[in-house]
Design a protein around this motif. Structure first.
Motif, PDB file in Angstrom:
ATOM      1  N   THR A  10       0.838  -1.202   0.000  1.00  0.00           N
ATOM      2  CA  THR A  10       0.000   0.000   0.000  1.00  0.00           C
ATOM      3  C   THR A  10       0.871   1.249   0.000  1.00  0.00           C
ATOM      4  N   LEU A  11       1.890   1.242   0.862  1.00  0.00           N
ATOM      5  CA  LEU A  11       2.817   2.382   0.906  1.00  0.00           C
ATOM      6  C   LEU A  11       3.543   2.534  -0.434  1.00  0.00           C
ATOM      7  N   MET A  12       3.921   1.410  -1.030  1.00  0.00           N
ATOM      8  CA  MET A  12       4.641   1.484  -2.308  1.00  0.00           C
ATOM      9  C   MET A  12       3.738   2.014  -3.424  1.00  0.00           C
ATOM     10  N   LEU A  13       2.445   1.649  -3.414  1.00  0.00           N
ATOM     11  CA  LEU A  13       1.547   2.202  -4.431  1.00  0.00           C
ATOM     12  C   LEU A  13       1.331   3.696  -4.210  1.00  0.00           C
ATOM     13  N   GLU A  14       1.364   4.121  -2.967  1.00  0.00           N
ATOM     14  CA  GLU A  14       1.295   5.567  -2.694  1.00  0.00           C
ATOM     15  C   GLU A  14       2.562   6.268  -3.208  1.00  0.00           C
ATOM     16  N   ALA A  15       3.708   5.609  -3.035  1.00  0.00           N
ATOM     17  CA  ALA A  15       4.967   6.165  -3.551  1.00  0.00           C
ATOM     18  C   ALA A  15       4.900   6.274  -5.080  1.00  0.00           C
ATOM     19  N   GLY A  16       4.330   5.242  -5.722  1.00  0.00           N
ATOM     20  CA  GLY A  16       4.172   5.261  -7.178  1.00  0.00           C
ATOM     21  C   GLY A  16       3.304   6.431  -7.633  1.00  0.00           C
ATOM     22  N   ALA A  17       2.234   6.688  -6.893  1.00  0.00           N
ATOM     23  CA  ALA A  17       1.349   7.809  -7.232  1.00  0.00           C
ATOM     24  C   ALA A  17       2.091   9.140  -7.077  1.00  0.00           C
ATOM     25  N   GLU A  18       2.969   9.205  -6.079  1.00  0.00           N
ATOM     26  CA  GLU A  18       3.745  10.430  -5.867  1.00  0.00           C
ATOM     27  C   GLU A  18       4.742  10.648  -7.021  1.00  0.00           C
ATOM     28  N   PHE A  19       5.409   9.568  -7.450  1.00  0.00           N
ATOM     29  CA  PHE A  19       6.300   9.688  -8.622  1.00  0.00           C
ATOM     30  C   PHE A  19       5.506  10.116  -9.852  1.00  0.00           C
ATOM     31  N   ALA A  20       4.319   9.549 -10.023  1.00  0.00           N
ATOM     32  CA  ALA A  20       3.488   9.892 -11.181  1.00  0.00           C
ATOM     33  C   ALA A  20       3.158  11.385 -11.180  1.00  0.00           C
ATOM     34  N   ARG A  21       2.875  11.924  -9.991  1.00  0.00           N
ATOM     35  CA  ARG A  21       2.559  13.348  -9.868  1.00  0.00           C
ATOM     36  C   ARG A  21       3.799  14.191 -10.215  1.00  0.00           C
ATOM     37  N   ARG A  22       4.950  13.799  -9.648  1.00  0.00           N
ATOM     38  CA  ARG A  22       6.159  14.610  -9.858  1.00  0.00           C
ATOM     39  C   ARG A  22       6.666  14.565 -11.302  1.00  0.00           C
ATOM     40  N   PHE A  23       6.439  13.413 -11.980  1.00  0.00           N
ATOM     41  CA  PHE A  23       6.980  13.252 -13.333  1.00  0.00           C
ATOM     42  C   PHE A  23       5.913  13.367 -14.430  1.00  0.00           C
ATOM     43  N   ALA A  24       4.727  13.849 -14.069  1.00  0.00           N
ATOM     44  CA  ALA A  24       3.630  13.912 -15.049  1.00  0.00           C
ATOM     45  C   ALA A  24       4.053  14.662 -16.312  1.00  0.00           C
ATOM     46  N   ASP A  25       4.789  15.748 -16.137  1.00  0.00           N
ATOM     47  CA  ASP A  25       5.183  16.582 -17.281  1.00  0.00           C
ATOM     48  C   ASP A  25       6.175  15.899 -18.216  1.00  0.00           C
ATOM     49  N   THR A  26       6.834  14.848 -17.757  1.00  0.00           N
ATOM     50  CA  THR A  26       7.877  14.210 -18.580  1.00  0.00           C
ATOM     51  C   THR A  26       7.285  13.218 -19.585  1.00  0.00           C
ATOM     52  N   ARG A  27       6.003  12.895 -19.441  1.00  0.00           N
ATOM     53  CA  ARG A  27       5.275  12.015 -20.364  1.00  0.00           C
ATOM     54  C   ARG A  27       6.067  10.767 -20.787  1.00  0.00           C
ATOM     55  N   PRO A  28       6.462   9.923 -19.845  1.00  0.00           N
ATOM     56  CA  PRO A  28       7.190   8.706 -20.217  1.00  0.00           C
ATOM     57  C   PRO A  28       6.287   7.703 -20.943  1.00  0.00           C
ATOM     58  N   THR A  29       6.895   6.924 -21.821  1.00  0.00           N
ATOM     59  CA  THR A  29       6.171   5.823 -22.469  1.00  0.00           C
ATOM     60  C   THR A  29       6.548   4.486 -21.842  1.00  0.00           C
ATOM     61  N   ARG A  30       7.624   4.497 -21.061  1.00  0.00           N
ATOM     62  CA  ARG A  30       8.090   3.253 -20.444  1.00  0.00           C
ATOM     63  C   ARG A  30       8.923   3.601 -19.216  1.00  0.00           C
ATOM     64  N   ILE A  31       8.859   2.721 -18.227  1.00  0.00           N
ATOM     65  CA  ILE A  31       9.679   2.891 -17.035  1.00  0.00           C
ATOM     66  C   ILE A  31      10.721   1.791 -17.028  1.00  0.00           C
ATOM     67  N   LEU A  32      11.945   2.165 -16.639  1.00  0.00           N
ATOM     68  CA  LEU A  32      13.031   1.178 -16.570  1.00  0.00           C
ATOM     69  C   LEU A  32      13.542   1.122 -15.141  1.00  0.00           C
ATOM     70  N   THR A  33      13.767  -0.097 -14.657  1.00  0.00           N
ATOM     71  CA  THR A  33      14.370  -0.293 -13.352  1.00  0.00           C
ATOM     72  C   THR A  33      15.329  -1.476 -13.433  1.00  0.00           C
ATOM     73  N   ALA A  34      15.934  -1.825 -12.289  1.00  0.00           N
ATOM     74  CA  ALA A  34      16.837  -2.971 -12.247  1.00  0.00           C
ATOM     75  C   ALA A  34      16.341  -3.932 -11.174  1.00  0.00           C
ATOM     76  N   GLU A  35      16.399  -5.243 -11.470  1.00  0.00           N
ATOM     77  CA  GLU A  35      16.034  -6.195 -10.433  1.00  0.00           C
ATOM     78  C   GLU A  35      17.060  -6.091  -9.307  1.00  0.00           C
ATOM     79  N   VAL A  36      16.725  -6.370  -8.053  1.00  0.00           N
ATOM     80  CA  VAL A  36      15.486  -6.945  -7.598  1.00  0.00           C
ATOM     81  C   VAL A  36      14.578  -5.856  -7.001  1.00  0.00           C
ATOM     82  N   SER A  37      15.109  -5.094  -6.073  1.00  0.00           N
ATOM     83  CA  SER A  37      14.236  -4.213  -5.281  1.00  0.00           C
ATOM     84  C   SER A  37      13.627  -3.067  -6.078  1.00  0.00           C
TER      85      SER A  37
END
Lengths: 191, 191
Positions: free
Chosen positions: A33-60
């Protein structure tokens, strides 16, 4: 992000040498639940960047990337450190020295999931030296895609990551910034 | 789960030897929205089991486990295959032969995140031989906790996983069941 900050202050453990254990929130047990809230916060902060894809590295990194991808309605891709039998050549591969694991980790991404027309937002759990994120930025460059931003849950501002990534010239957002981890076990977070 | 079934039929690749590549949905690129729907479906199917914690194994299991944990409002724990510097002794450790990776993988869980009073639901991406899930069940037993169910996104019914796990005497739910993967590249899914 106040809630994440409070969790780190109450549950985080300073293991010395700049190593922060937050195993009860993200690195072993996860509060979805906390992580989905963090995701929503990133979405708000990066809304203007209009990404088409997110990249991360395994695992965490998968955890905040999944939450952000859900909030922004785009797919995410996790760079693999070990090549699974399902990964077919050729791949984009870069290498990063690892502070917490020792040695060098390899990061691999299939070209089918990173196209030249992609606008890519990097999301990861930690920003420390910036080595892993810099390797992901090189993969994005190899693909001819455009890096549009970098978001991390926790930044250790006393390491050199932000400066090391400055040349990429994209916004860098961290939800919690740790300014110092002293030898007596304290964790000092930016207000 | 019809939507996942259709995605596997349209994007899945039969690489031979029973190896299914679904890298565009879960194992490299991830559709977060679809995965959160899968989590809601697991929550519906396992509502009666009243889990207090969800257990999975890194790497790909994290994705459906996070979605299910969010839908059920409980934390999830991912067994680590490599011991991070933040993991302190003692740990619960079990070993499982790996079909897709070769060799043996170790799975480690900190006792602080698995208590005797826990009711544990195992969620993973694949049910094939059942070796990884059986190793997680042994960790739950070592902790004195109670296994209440097993959920996987994709089951290969032509492998022996379900029979190998039958002695655990808990409900096993798979959202898509693949009955055959023939040498000509076809993927046959149970209706």
């Amino acid at each position: 992000m106040e809630k994440l900050k409070q969790r780190i202050l109450s549950e985080g453990k300073n293991l010395g040498n700049g190593i922060l254990k937050i195993d009860s929130v993200i690195n072993h047990q996860v509060d979805s639940t906390l992580m989905l809230e963090a995701g929503a916060e990133f979405a708000r902060r990066f809304a203007d960047t209009r990404p088409t894809r997110i990249l991360t590295a395994e695992v965490s990194g998968i955890i905040p990337a999944m939450a952000t991808a859900y909030a922004m309605g785009v797919p995410f891709v996790y760079a693999r450190k070990h090549k699974p039998v399902t990964m077919q050549e050729p791949v984009f591969v870069e290498f990063a020295p690892s502070h917490t694991k020792g040695g060098t980790v390899s990061l691999m991404v299939s070209p089918e999931f990173l196209a030249a027309e992609d606008r890519v937002l990097i999301i990861d759990d930690f920003l420390a030296t910036g080595n892993t994120i810099a390797a992901m930025a090189r993969i994005i460059e190899s693909a001819g895609a455009t890096l549009v931003g970098i978001g991390t849950l926790v930044e250790k501002s006393f390491e050199t990551g932000r400066a090391a990534l400055a040349h990429l010239n994209v916004p860098i957002e961290s939800l919690v910034i740790i300014e110092a981890m002293s030898d007596d076990g304290r964790i000092q977070i930016r207000a």
